[in-house]
Write a protein that holds these residues in place. Structure first.
Motif, short mmCIF file in Angstrom:
data_model
loop_
_atom_site.label_atom_id
_atom_site.label_comp_id
_atom_site.label_asym_id
_atom_site.label_seq_id
_atom_site.Cartn_x
_atom_site.Cartn_y
_atom_site.Cartn_z
N SER A 157 20.80 12.56 -14.67
CA SER A 157 19.42 13.09 -14.70
C SER A 157 18.84 13.12 -16.11
CB SER A 157 19.39 14.49 -14.08
OG SER A 157 19.46 14.42 -12.69
N GLY A 178 18.48 13.85 -10.10
CA GLY A 178 18.14 14.88 -9.13
C GLY A 178 19.08 14.99 -7.95
N SER A 185 17.30 21.62 -2.69
CA SER A 185 16.31 20.56 -2.87
C SER A 185 14.91 20.99 -2.45
CB SER A 185 16.72 19.30 -2.09
OG SER A 185 17.63 18.53 -2.83
N GLN A 187 11.10 22.59 -3.36
CA GLN A 187 10.20 22.31 -4.48
C GLN A 187 10.47 23.24 -5.66
OE1 GLN A 187 8.03 19.76 -4.59
NE2 GLN A 187 7.49 20.25 -6.68
N TRP A 190 13.40 22.26 -7.87
CA TRP A 190 13.12 21.29 -8.93
C TRP A 190 12.51 22.00 -10.14
CZ3 TRP A 190 8.21 19.98 -10.95
CH2 TRP A 190 8.27 19.05 -11.99
N ASN A 194 14.91 21.81 -13.36
CA ASN A 194 14.33 20.95 -14.38
C ASN A 194 13.99 21.77 -15.63
OD1 ASN A 194 11.30 19.18 -15.00
ND2 ASN A 194 13.34 18.39 -15.36
N TYR A 201 13.38 14.71 -12.05
CA TYR A 201 12.82 13.91 -10.96
C TYR A 201 12.61 12.51 -11.51
CZ TYR A 201 9.91 13.28 -6.77
OH TYR A 201 9.40 12.89 -5.55
N ASN A 350 4.21 16.23 -5.06
CA ASN A 350 4.24 17.22 -6.14
C ASN A 350 2.94 18.03 -6.08
OD1 ASN A 350 4.90 18.49 -8.62
ND2 ASN A 350 3.86 16.90 -9.79
N ASN A 602 17.39 11.47 -5.89
CA ASN A 602 16.81 12.39 -4.91
C ASN A 602 15.33 12.49 -5.25
OD1 ASN A 602 15.98 14.60 -3.35
ND2 ASN A 602 16.99 16.09 -4.62
N GLY A 603 14.49 12.27 -4.25
CA GLY A 603 13.06 12.33 -4.53
C GLY A 603 12.48 10.93 -4.67
N TRP A 608 10.67 15.62 -3.57
CA TRP A 608 11.99 16.18 -3.82
C TRP A 608 12.59 16.70 -2.52
CZ3 TRP A 608 14.97 16.57 -8.15
CH2 TRP A 608 15.90 17.60 -8.26
#
Length: 682
Positions: A157, A178, A185, A187, A190, A194, A201, A350, A602-603, A608
């Motif tokens: 990542s 991700g 997983s 929203q 993330w 992150n 992502y 997003n 992922n995403g 995501w």
């Protein structure tokens, strides 16, 4: 310090001076403040581990300020002072030509002409990142410059775990982005992880270093719009029974960012009138200055007049409306302007962090509410989606063909309570009224267009980049690809003649349409046979010294690379579209069949936790090793997906996999036996 030494320096022993925030660059919006006080300490600890402890006292307040101001630690101080763009491969330091090619691709992804938010290392989609911070960039470039052909760089990542001993036929880089435990997983997961600096992502081709600017999606969008126009031609007052480009069809959509910016250009190539709404003035300015959209309009009345005039003249033209697409849908309904095709390509994967801007708020107002009052912003987004859906429903009752463009519009509209379903009587209803076996009122473009017409037959986005950076190399590869396709078309079965002709038409017009932004790159849709034959011809041309080395790749949005129930695999009807075996198998298979690098994410375009997607890159060097790799890997990379689609009983895929088995006797694929529906009905 010259460019090569700057790369080899990595993270400098002496800190460079802090840099001023550049307000002339398009920046990512402030991210959600989601961390607890203890988690913020952990975030700072995580960021400082890239630096010698002697620098921690100086960097700590700076990183804390970034976290408080932007919701992330980007380490702006570490941003290099050299220009960021894809240089000719010969200008990169290194011991391994394949590693140099990857460096070229990384810099192309971060080129300000290409990237959406270059200083935040985001290529497209609002959050599609190459790296999380500039320390990671510096480390990766240094590792690649030091790499030999018996090492593999492992990427977690955006974070370079390090160089590991491997062998010449192993991938030079293995990328994951991700890859969360499934229960993490959502929203907000993330946002949290992150912010902590432990995942990112990667979108599709951002975190896999294979983005080639908006051209990467222009071709797929052109194919989509062309086939959508063909689909409606018999019933459309704009193109009654005619081939696209001969009428005055109107295509209304939104988004002029990294991927969505391709839409007006694709509309021009397909020969229709395109209206693309965008709220970000910088995005509008960028696409207009690059020639990807013809006119910018800021007044709805003026827009309606111009569109009406273009319809009367049968004129092919594209308009960027600087404003909200909801207002366009509502205005055209009031004025009774017939929309032939409708879609949306805002980054609804997003929705709460800049992917979708709600109607009723200015761009700056929305950005402020997004960070300062996220719950109120969420409700504004939901309200806007309900309004947009209501307007779209009114148009479709008048004959508009609307399709989800793989950006999670249907999904997010349903979550907002919009009337995006139909009941048994054909009335538009919300999800709560739709019943247990509910289906969206509108198809995904993959369900209706790309799946049955392209993916099932193995046609997907094959692309290449000229590592020399020379325009003449790109022109030569265009010529080679066109000649190969023309020969293949002569013996191609009737089932794929249209796909072949569309791609010949595309490659013949590639130069005239000025598609290059950033690296000297090209894309076309080809099946396994086409990809292999084109790659072989490229490899021979490199061997003869006619062109320099090439980098092959594809979008993850392809036949085999992605499992996405609301997009790439939305036309899988055997119940398996929520599984991700295909994408994982695809990347594993590519890695031991000759890919230079592989990636699994992922995403992607739909969000995501909603998709698993994989990609690859392959460097052609004009030798026997390159030919061996391309023959092995490209055949698998496509036919893996056709086999899965065939097992789902997709008619085109059954045809395609039988054809592949005839061409390659070593291929043995399980073919489904069909059940007579009358047995099940009784």
């Amino acid at each position: 310090m010259d460019f090569k030494n700057a790369i080899l320096e990595g993270i400098p022993a002496n800190l460079p001076p802090a840099q001023d925030y550049d307000y002339n660059i398009n920046h990512a919006p402030k991210r959600k403040d989601i961390l607890s006080a203890e988690e913020k300490k952990l975030t700072l600890r995580n960021a400082l581990r890239y630096f010698d402890s002697k620098h921690h006292e100086e960097l700590l307040p700076e990183f804390r300020k970034e976290l408080d101001t932007y919701g992330r630690i980007y380490m702006y101080r570490l941003r290099p002072n050299y220009a960021m763009y894809a240089r000719p491969v010969s200008e990169y330091p290194g011991k391994c030509e394949q590693a140099k090619a990857i460096m070229l691709m990384i810099q192309n992804n971060l080129d300000p002409k290409v990237a959406q938010h270059p200083h935040e290392l985001i290529t497209y989609g609002g959050n599609g990142a190459v790296f999380q911070n500039w320390a990671q960039y510096r480390l990766v470039m240094k590792y690649l410059a030091e790499m030999t052909e018996e090492q593999t760089l492992v990427m977690n990542s955006g974070h370079p775990l390090g160089l590991f001993p491997s062998h010449k036929d192993a991938p030079r880089v293995v990328v994951t982005n991700g890859m969360m435990i499934p229960n993490y997983s959502k929203q907000d997961d993330w946002e949290k992880f992150n912010a902590l600096g432990v995942t990112q992502y990667g979108q599709m081709t951002a975190g896999s270093y294979m983005y080639i600017g908006p051209q990467g999606i222009v071709h797929g969008t052109t194919i989509t719009v062309l086939n959508a126009l063909r689909k409606i031609a018999k019933n459309s007052p704009s193109i009654p029974g005619r081939e696209p480009g001969e009428g005055s069809a109107l295509f209304v959509t939104s988004g002029l960012g990294g991927m969505s910016g391709a839409q007006p250009k694709a509309g021009n190539i397909a020969g229709c009138i395109t209206v693309c709404a965008e709220v970000n003035p910088k995005a509008v300015e960028t696409r207009h200055s690059q020639g990807w959209v013809d006119e910018v309009v800021e007044d709805l009345d003026v827009l309606a007049q111009k569109v009406s005039a273009a319809k009367k003249e049968g004129k092919t033209i594209s308009f960027a409306y600087l404003g909200n697409v909801v207002d366009v849908w509502e205005k055209f309904d009031e004025e009774n302007i017939h929309i032939d095709l409708g879609s949306d390509q805002t980054s609804l994967h997003n929705p709460w962090a800049g992917g979708y801007y709600p109607a009723g708020l200015s761009f700056s107002e929305a950005n402020g509410m997004m960070s300062h009052d996220p719950e109120a912003f969420k409700e504004k987004v939901r309200e806007s989606l309900r309004r947009q859906t209501e307007a779209i429903n009114r148009h479709t009752k008048k004959g508009t063909y609307f399709f989800d463009y793989g950006n999670a519009f249907l999904l997010e509209a349903s979550r907002a309570g919009a009337k995006i379903y139909k009941d048994e009587a054909g009335n538009f209803v919300s999800g709560t009224s739709a019943g247990e076996d509910k289906e969206f009122a509108y198809p995904s473009y993959v369900q209706d267009i790309m799946g049955p017409m392209c993916f099932d037959y193995g046609f997907g986005p094959f692309r290449w980049v000229c590592a020399s950076g020379k325009k003449e190399d790109l022109e030569k590869t265009d010529q080679i690809a066109r000649e190969v396709l023309q020969k293949l078309k002569e013996k191609a079965p009737e089932e794929i003649q249209q796909q072949m002709q569309d791609n010949i038409r595309w490659i013949e017009g590639a130069r005239a349409n000025k598609l290059v932004v950033g690296s000297q790159a090209r894309i076309l849709y080809a099946d396994a046979e086409g990809r292999i034959e084109i790659a072989r011809a490229f490899n021979k041309a490199i061997e003869k010294g006619q062109i320099g080395p090439l980098i092959l790749g594809r979008d993850h949005h392809d036949v085999s690379g992605t499992d996405s129930p609301y997009r790439e695999t939305s036309n899988i009807y055997d119940g398996s579209r929520y599984t991700a075996d295909m994408a994982i198998q695809n990347v594993i298979g590519d890695s031991f069949r000759g890919a230079t690098w592989v990636s699994i994410h992922n995403g992607g375009g739909v969000g995501w936790g909603e998709v698993i997607n994989g990609g690859f890159g392959m460097v052609l060097e004009g030798n026997k090793e390159s030919e061996r790799r391309l023959n092995s890997m490209l055949f698998w990379d496509v036919n893996n997906g056709i086999a899965r689609r065939s097992w789902a009983r997709n008619e085109g895929a059954v045809f395609a996999i039988k054809r592949a088995m005839k061409a390659e006797p070593r291929l043995k694929v399980t073919i489904p036996n069909l059940v007579d529906d009358r047995l099940l009905d009784t």
